[in-house]
Scaffold this active site. Sequence first.
Site, PDB file in Angstrom:
ATOM      1  N   GLY A 306      -0.574  -0.467   8.423  1.00 15.59           N
ATOM      2  CA  GLY A 306      -0.862  -0.035   9.941  1.00 15.59           C
ATOM      3  C   GLY A 306      -1.319   1.338  10.194  1.00 15.59           C
ATOM      4  N   SER A 307      -0.984   2.181  11.032  1.00 19.03           N
ATOM      5  CA  SER A 307      -1.651   3.357  11.389  1.00 19.03           C
ATOM      6  C   SER A 307      -1.184   4.497  10.506  1.00 19.03           C
ATOM      7  CB  SER A 307      -1.062   3.595  12.895  1.00 19.03           C
ATOM      8  OG  SER A 307      -1.659   2.865  13.863  1.00 19.03           O
ATOM      9  N   THR A 308      -0.056   4.356   9.604  1.00 16.05           N
ATOM     10  CA  THR A 308       0.317   5.368   8.718  1.00 16.05           C
ATOM     11  C   THR A 308      -0.898   5.504   7.694  1.00 16.05           C
ATOM     12  OG1 THR A 308       1.447   3.608   7.716  1.00 16.05           O
ATOM     13  CG2 THR A 308       2.789   5.193   8.540  1.00 16.05           C
TER      14      THR A 308
END
Length: 575
Positions: A306-308
């Site tokens: 995801g956004s990491t």
Amino acid sequence: MGFFMFKTVHRTKIVVLVCSCIGILLLLMVRLCYLMAFQSSYYEQKAEELHERERTIKAARGRILDVNGKVLADNKTVCTVSVIHNQITQKEKVISILSEELKLPPEKVRERVEKYSSIERIRSNVDKKTGDRIRAYHLDGVKVDEDYKRYYPYESLAFKVLGFTGGDNQGIVGLEVKYEEALKGAEGQILTMTDARGVEIEEAGKRRLEPVPGKDLVTSLDLNIQSYATQLAEQVMESKQADSVSILVINPQNGEIYACVNVPEFDLNDPFSLPEGVQALNEAEEQDLLNKMWRNACLNDTYEPGSTFKIITAAAGLEADVVSLEDHFSCPGYIVVEDRRIRCSRTTGHGNQTFEQATMNSCNSAFITIGLRLGTEQYYSYFKKFGLLKKTGIDLPGEASTIMHKPENIGMVELATIAFGQSFQITPIQLAVTASSIINGGRRVTPHVGVKIVDPSGGEEILKFPEKKHIVSEQTSETMRSILEQVVANGTGKKGAVEGYRIGGKTATSQTLPRGSGRYIASFLGFAPAEKPTVLALCIINNPKGIYYGGQIAVPVVRKLFENILPYLMAKAYN
């Protein structure tokens, strides 16, 4: 005349026979002299082997210690009980006592006692008190030898990192198997002499070859950090009724792992027992359940980050010069790529924003734009340059590989989803190490737990791990540290701020497959101090109930961790 001829023939035969006998006797004497003079040692050794009885003495396995010298894996004295058939004089008494003391069925003991073999093991890993009681009976043919069993003083702590040993004291998973050669030592022997019937000759005495103890393994694990991270993981798993929680704490400058937590954890002193309430239908299913229980999710399992992962997209964009801090992005809440409408994390949109603000807001639209600017070929080359297509090389077994599209199968839609961390899978350790190389000045470090091996005499072998430079430029690394610090100061990671410290990081909330299942992964990758990171932590919460956003539930876990360990690490650095 005939009589004399008959007499002469017989005399000739007698002479030939006598000469033949003398010749054979001379040959036998020569052979005997040869054997006595030149082959005596060989036949002496054969005779010894024929009359010797050999019993193995296990070596004390090397200990595993944390970075401060606290023992994480030790040895406990136990006994091995064996019988020698030809030396038993009171068979029924032996069967009765051994079955009672060892809590074994009499028929099982009888089978071993009556078996014609040089030595038959009845049971190993017997409690020392029980072994001493059996020895006190002075039963002929019963041998009680002291042995060692692995013992873990902190029980479940770092279960999936330390690993454990089997009944033969050999490493099975974790560090125990990875450093088996150093830890195991060399077995010793007890040699006794027997007569032709196999009965031990007391007057001949015993020969004992002492075992060589294994070497100690000093690790980078810190008992204090591991313990506190485990407490936090257990607390958030219980409060959010999550399936599991993983916390990884690493030094981004050199790859040393301070803590690796995967809850639920299990008792290292009883690793072959399934959790309470879990039952297997058959042996194969039981083994499958045990394998799942032993898995280290931080490196054995992959997930969509995801956004990491936007950390990687941002770094690649800066390196390729397709984005700068002055760039602006407009986000209406979605972006259309080919025939696909891909929504942003904020469906109402973020409006007009700078690159730094887009990172602070974790804007999907902006990062998709950066990914499309890079293009498939260039993005894939950075994916490769950053080391994401290879395993990290961590000194633990079973590391999984990145699951990624082949370049020819990456269209615009696939490229768009990759840019914000979906449609592919990596391991948590891979994400942590890649992020470390981006914020530490551009050096790809090898994550590791082992620090040095110490032999019983005090000699040391410092373990070395490869490092690759110039993953990103120092300028890109500095820019990324600054941007990620703003994520915590003013963006989605605001709950991660720690008074007195500059913290950087990136949040993520990803939906697991199949989409629409209602299952999410909340995570946060944080580091400190932002100006020169010496500690990086990654928290992953699988399938939390209720609020599932990484910025809401994963960030506070890392904040509490940093509040506790940053002063501790600073104090250690000054001592």
